[in-house]
Design a protein around this motif. Structure first.
Motif, PDB file in Angstrom:
ATOM      1  N   ALA A 201      15.147  28.377  86.790  1.00  0.00           N
ATOM      2  CA  ALA A 201      15.445  27.774  88.057  1.00  0.00           C
ATOM      3  C   ALA A 201      16.811  27.343  88.043  1.00  0.00           C
ATOM      4  CB  ALA A 201      14.522  26.632  88.429  1.00  0.00           C
ATOM      5  N   LEU A 202      17.321  26.969  86.709  1.00  0.00           N
ATOM      6  CA  LEU A 202      18.741  26.730  86.706  1.00  0.00           C
ATOM      7  C   LEU A 202      19.208  27.264  85.172  1.00  0.00           C
ATOM      8  CD1 LEU A 202      21.179  24.678  87.031  1.00  0.00           C
ATOM      9  CD2 LEU A 202      19.965  23.084  85.516  1.00  0.00           C
ATOM     10  N   VAL A 203      20.437  27.755  85.240  1.00  0.00           N
ATOM     11  CA  VAL A 203      20.999  28.367  84.173  1.00  0.00           C
ATOM     12  C   VAL A 203      22.202  27.433  83.897  1.00  0.00           C
ATOM     13  CG1 VAL A 203      22.340  30.288  83.303  1.00  0.00           C
ATOM     14  CG2 VAL A 203      20.063  30.781  84.670  1.00  0.00           C
ATOM     15  N   ILE A 204      22.232  27.339  82.619  1.00  0.00           N
ATOM     16  CA  ILE A 204      23.582  26.728  82.183  1.00  0.00           C
ATOM     17  C   ILE A 204      24.411  27.603  81.191  1.00  0.00           C
ATOM     18  CG2 ILE A 204      24.832  24.633  80.551  1.00  0.00           C
ATOM     19  CD1 ILE A 204      22.064  23.242  81.148  1.00  0.00           C
ATOM     20  N   ALA A 205      25.434  28.179  81.736  1.00  0.00           N
ATOM     21  CA  ALA A 205      26.141  29.288  81.178  1.00  0.00           C
ATOM     22  C   ALA A 205      27.289  28.805  80.545  1.00  0.00           C
ATOM     23  CB  ALA A 205      26.484  29.971  82.285  1.00  0.00           C
ATOM     24  N   ILE A 206      27.621  29.304  79.295  1.00  0.00           N
ATOM     25  CA  ILE A 206      28.611  29.001  78.283  1.00  0.00           C
ATOM     26  C   ILE A 206      29.436  30.532  78.377  1.00  0.00           C
ATOM     27  CG2 ILE A 206      29.259  28.378  76.247  1.00  0.00           C
ATOM     28  CD1 ILE A 206      26.748  26.642  75.933  1.00  0.00           C
ATOM     29  N   ALA A 207      30.694  30.357  78.687  1.00  0.00           N
ATOM     30  CA  ALA A 207      31.639  31.584  78.344  1.00  0.00           C
ATOM     31  C   ALA A 207      33.023  31.487  78.946  1.00  0.00           C
ATOM     32  CB  ALA A 207      30.930  32.736  79.318  1.00  0.00           C
ATOM     33  N   CYS A 208      33.807  32.431  78.747  1.00  0.00           N
ATOM     34  CA  CYS A 208      35.091  32.296  79.199  1.00  0.00           C
ATOM     35  C   CYS A 208      35.296  32.373  80.755  1.00  0.00           C
ATOM     36  CB  CYS A 208      35.993  33.617  78.493  1.00  0.00           C
ATOM     37  SG  CYS A 208      35.595  35.038  79.213  1.00  0.00           S
ATOM     38  N   GLU A 209      36.358  32.084  81.270  1.00  0.00           N
ATOM     39  CA  GLU A 209      36.550  31.804  82.558  1.00  0.00           C
ATOM     40  C   GLU A 209      36.141  33.328  83.337  1.00  0.00           C
ATOM     41  OE1 GLU A 209      38.711  30.833  80.435  1.00  0.00           O
ATOM     42  OE2 GLU A 209      39.304  28.888  80.716  1.00  0.00           O
ATOM     43  N   ARG A 210      36.587  34.384  82.721  1.00  0.00           N
ATOM     44  CA  ARG A 210      36.471  35.498  83.644  1.00  0.00           C
ATOM     45  C   ARG A 210      35.067  36.002  83.372  1.00  0.00           C
ATOM     46  NH1 ARG A 210      37.612  40.542  80.279  1.00  0.00           N
ATOM     47  NH2 ARG A 210      35.837  39.964  79.495  1.00  0.00           N
ATOM     48  N   ASP A 211      34.003  35.748  82.418  1.00  0.00           N
ATOM     49  CA  ASP A 211      32.733  36.164  82.259  1.00  0.00           C
ATOM     50  C   ASP A 211      31.927  35.176  83.069  1.00  0.00           C
ATOM     51  OD1 ASP A 211      33.543  38.057  80.747  1.00  0.00           O
ATOM     52  OD2 ASP A 211      32.395  37.308  79.001  1.00  0.00           O
ATOM     53  N   LEU A 212      32.553  33.797  83.238  1.00  0.00           N
ATOM     54  CA  LEU A 212      31.697  32.846  84.040  1.00  0.00           C
ATOM     55  C   LEU A 212      31.912  33.199  85.616  1.00  0.00           C
ATOM     56  CD1 LEU A 212      32.650  29.417  82.473  1.00  0.00           C
ATOM     57  CD2 LEU A 212      30.306  30.456  82.432  1.00  0.00           C
ATOM     58  N   MET A 213      33.060  33.759  86.019  1.00  0.00           N
ATOM     59  CA  MET A 213      33.311  33.970  87.439  1.00  0.00           C
ATOM     60  C   MET A 213      32.716  35.182  87.798  1.00  0.00           C
ATOM     61  SD  MET A 213      35.333  33.107  89.702  1.00  0.00           S
ATOM     62  CE  MET A 213      35.330  33.557  91.363  1.00  0.00           C
ATOM     63  N   SER A 214      32.456  36.315  86.966  1.00  0.00           N
ATOM     64  CA  SER A 214      31.567  37.496  87.265  1.00  0.00           C
ATOM     65  C   SER A 214      30.383  37.001  87.484  1.00  0.00           C
ATOM     66  CB  SER A 214      32.031  38.684  86.437  1.00  0.00           C
ATOM     67  OG  SER A 214      31.664  38.468  85.243  1.00  0.00           O
ATOM     68  N   GLY A 215      29.888  36.204  86.458  1.00  0.00           N
ATOM     69  CA  GLY A 215      28.629  35.773  86.464  1.00  0.00           C
ATOM     70  C   GLY A 215      28.114  34.921  87.862  1.00  0.00           C
ATOM     71  N   LEU A 216      29.022  34.146  88.052  1.00  0.00           N
ATOM     72  CA  LEU A 216      28.748  33.252  89.349  1.00  0.00           C
ATOM     73  C   LEU A 216      28.880  34.246  90.576  1.00  0.00           C
ATOM     74  CD1 LEU A 216      31.217  30.199  88.559  1.00  0.00           C
ATOM     75  CD2 LEU A 216      28.617  30.336  88.544  1.00  0.00           C
ATOM     76  N   MET A 217      29.589  35.240  90.589  1.00  0.00           N
ATOM     77  CA  MET A 217      29.668  36.247  91.818  1.00  0.00           C
ATOM     78  C   MET A 217      28.285  36.830  91.854  1.00  0.00           C
ATOM     79  SD  MET A 217      32.956  36.736  93.128  1.00  0.00           S
ATOM     80  CE  MET A 217      34.627  36.360  93.063  1.00  0.00           C
ATOM     81  N   ASP A 218      27.699  37.117  90.745  1.00  0.00           N
ATOM     82  CA  ASP A 218      26.545  38.129  90.774  1.00  0.00           C
ATOM     83  C   ASP A 218      25.217  37.320  90.986  1.00  0.00           C
ATOM     84  OD1 ASP A 218      27.835  40.243  89.820  1.00  0.00           O
ATOM     85  OD2 ASP A 218      27.199  40.133  87.842  1.00  0.00           O
ATOM     86  N   VAL A 219      24.796  36.031  90.325  1.00  0.00           N
ATOM     87  CA  VAL A 219      23.803  35.390  90.728  1.00  0.00           C
ATOM     88  C   VAL A 219      23.738  34.509  91.804  1.00  0.00           C
ATOM     89  CG1 VAL A 219      22.529  36.086  88.622  1.00  0.00           C
ATOM     90  CG2 VAL A 219      24.255  34.188  88.568  1.00  0.00           C
ATOM     91  N   ARG A 220      23.895  34.856  93.042  1.00  0.00           N
ATOM     92  CA  ARG A 220      24.223  34.081  94.121  1.00  0.00           C
ATOM     93  C   ARG A 220      23.247  33.049  94.472  1.00  0.00           C
ATOM     94  NH1 ARG A 220      26.214  37.730  98.336  1.00  0.00           N
ATOM     95  NH2 ARG A 220      25.128  39.350  96.970  1.00  0.00           N
ATOM     96  N   GLN A 221      21.985  33.420  94.227  1.00  0.00           N
ATOM     97  CA  GLN A 221      20.737  32.667  94.826  1.00  0.00           C
ATOM     98  C   GLN A 221      20.304  31.716  93.720  1.00  0.00           C
ATOM     99  OE1 GLN A 221      20.231  33.058  97.673  1.00  0.00           O
ATOM    100  NE2 GLN A 221      21.421  34.957  97.809  1.00  0.00           N
ATOM    101  N   LEU A 222      20.964  31.743  92.463  1.00  0.00           N
ATOM    102  CA  LEU A 222      20.446  30.824  91.401  1.00  0.00           C
ATOM    103  C   LEU A 222      21.681  29.843  91.139  1.00  0.00           C
ATOM    104  CD1 LEU A 222      18.154  30.450  89.126  1.00  0.00           C
ATOM    105  CD2 LEU A 222      19.648  32.261  87.812  1.00  0.00           C
ATOM    106  N   PRO A 223      21.203  28.421  90.785  1.00  0.00           N
ATOM    107  CA  PRO A 223      22.185  27.817  90.521  1.00  0.00           C
ATOM    108  C   PRO A 223      22.569  27.863  88.878  1.00  0.00           C
ATOM    109  CG  PRO A 223      20.152  26.557  91.090  1.00  0.00           C
ATOM    110  CD  PRO A 223      19.930  28.015  91.170  1.00  0.00           C
ATOM    111  N   VAL A 224      23.920  27.849  88.872  1.00  0.00           N
ATOM    112  CA  VAL A 224      24.276  27.963  87.389  1.00  0.00           C
ATOM    113  C   VAL A 224      25.445  27.212  87.197  1.00  0.00           C
ATOM    114  CG1 VAL A 224      25.592  29.635  86.013  1.00  0.00           C
ATOM    115  CG2 VAL A 224      24.187  30.741  87.779  1.00  0.00           C
ATOM    116  N   TYR A 225      24.982  26.227  86.491  1.00  0.00           N
ATOM    117  CA  TYR A 225      26.226  25.258  85.923  1.00  0.00           C
ATOM    118  C   TYR A 225      27.130  26.047  84.792  1.00  0.00           C
ATOM    119  CZ  TYR A 225      28.443  20.842  85.148  1.00  0.00           C
ATOM    120  OH  TYR A 225      29.264  19.820  85.109  1.00  0.00           O
ATOM    121  N   ALA A 226      28.358  26.112  85.138  1.00  0.00           N
ATOM    122  CA  ALA A 226      29.304  26.630  84.245  1.00  0.00           C
ATOM    123  C   ALA A 226      30.163  26.049  83.096  1.00  0.00           C
ATOM    124  CB  ALA A 226      30.191  27.628  85.068  1.00  0.00           C
ATOM    125  N   LEU A 227      29.959  26.474  82.015  1.00  0.00           N
ATOM    126  CA  LEU A 227      30.893  25.620  81.006  1.00  0.00           C
ATOM    127  C   LEU A 227      31.655  26.511  80.207  1.00  0.00           C
ATOM    128  CD1 LEU A 227      27.839  23.318  79.345  1.00  0.00           C
ATOM    129  CD2 LEU A 227      29.980  22.401  80.839  1.00  0.00           C
TER     130      LEU A 227
END
Ligand code: SF4
Length: 256
Positions: A201-227
Motif C-alpha cells: 500500500a506504500l513503497v519507500i523507494a531508495i535510488a538515485c534521482e533519475r531512477d526515482l523520477m522514472s519510478g514515480l512516473m511509472d507507479v502513479r496510483q501507488l504512494p511512493v516515498y522517495a529517498l
C-alpha cells in the motif's frame, strides 16, 4: 524529514525559474496565436489555430499549477491533493521540455528530479495516512550492497551476515524491528515486478534521482516515498542511504 536540505532548496529555486521561463514562453506563444487568429479569414486555418491555442492554454494552466505547488512547498505550506495530482500530470507532459530547457540554462536535470521528489514526498506527508507494517515495502538498489561482498541478497536480504560494511545490515535491522518487507532489486523492471507481486500500500523507494523520477512516473496510483541515495564513490557503486531518515519515514507512516 520535513525540513528541506540546502540542495533541495537550490533545486526547487532552479526548477521554479525554469517554470517561470516556460510560462513566459507559453504566454508569448498564446499572444502570437491570438493575433494570427484575429487576422486569419479562412475557416480551416482558424479551426486549427483555435485547437493549438486551446493546447497552449491547457499547458499554461498545468505549468501554473506546478509553479503554485512548488511555491507552496517553498513556503512550507500544505499542498492539496488535487494540486499535487495536477503537478504530477504537468510533469509527465512538461518534464521532457523542462529537461531540454535545463540544458540551455546549464541546470542539472537532477535539480528538476530532486524538486519533484520533494514535492511528491511533501504531498504524502500532508496526507497524514498511516499503514499497517505488512503493507509497507522498502525497495532499494543493489548498488547499496558493498561491491566486494559475495553474499547474494537480491532474493533474500536475511542472507546478509550483518558485518556492517554497508547499509544492508541496517536495513535488515529495520526490517526486523518494524516488520516491514525490504527488497533489494537490480533494476526498474524487477522493482515493478516486485510491486506487482507484493501489492504494497506504500513503497519507500531508495535510488538515485533519475531512477526515482522514472519510478514515480511509472507507479502513479501507488504512494511512493522517495529517498535519494548518497554516492560517495560515484554512481552505482557502494552507495549509501541515511538510515535515520529511513527510520523516521517508517515511524511517520506505520500505524502504532
Ligand atoms: S552488511 Fe551484509 S550485504 Fe553488506 S557487506 Fe556486510 S554481509 Fe555483505
Amino acid at each position: 524529514m520535513n525540513r528541506m536540505t540546502n540542495q533541495e532548496q537550490k533545486s526547487l529555486k532552479k526548477t521554479m525559474i525554469l517554470l517561470l521561463l516556460l510560462l513566459v514562453a507559453l504566454a508569448t506563444a498564446i499572444g502570437v496565436f491570438v493575433w494570427i487568429l484575429a487576422e486569419e479569414t479562412l475557416l480551416g486555418y482558424r479551426l486549427i489555430g483555435v485547437v493549438l491555442l486551446a493546447v497552449l492554454v491547457a499547458l499554461s494552466i498545468i505549468a501554473l499549477s506546478g509553479m503554485v505547488a512548488f511555491r507552496r512547498l517553498w513556503y512550507n505550506k500544505p499542498i492539496p491533493i488535487w494540486m499535487f495530482s495536477m503537478s504530477h500530470f504537468f510533469l509527465r507532459w512538461l518534464y521532457p521540455t523542462l529537461t531540454h530547457m535545463s540544458l540551455w540554462f546549464n541546470i542539472d536535470k537532477d535539480d528538476i528530479r530532486r524538486a519533484y521528489t520533494r514535492l511528491n514526498n511533501q504531498a504524502l506527508l500532508n496526507h497524514k495516512k498511516r499503514y499497517n507494517a505488512d503493507e509497507v515495502l522498502i525497495l532499494t538498489p543493489h548498488c547499496l550492497q558493498q561491491a566486494a561482498c559475495g553474499i547474494k541478497i537480491t532474493n533474500d536480504i536475511t542472507q546478509c551476515t550483518e558485518c556492517g560494511a554497508c547499509n544492508i545490515s541496517g536495513l535488515l535491522d529495520l526490517q526486523r524491528r518494524y516488520q516491514v518487507e525490504v527488497v533489494v532489486v537490480t533494476g526498474g523492471t524487477l522493482a515493478r515486478k516486485r510491486i506487482q507481486d507484493m501489492k504494497p500500500a506504500l513503497v519507500i523507494a531508495i535510488a538515485c534521482e533519475r531512477d526515482l523520477m522514472s519510478g514515480l512516473m511509472d507507479v502513479r496510483q501507488l504512494p511512493v516515498y522517495a529517498l535519494t541515495n548518497e554516492r560517495p564513490e560515484g554512481p552505482c557503486h557502494n552507495t549509501r542511504v541515511n538510515l535515520l531518515e529511513v527510520e523516521q519515514v517508517l515511524k511517520r507512516f506505520i500505524k502504532r
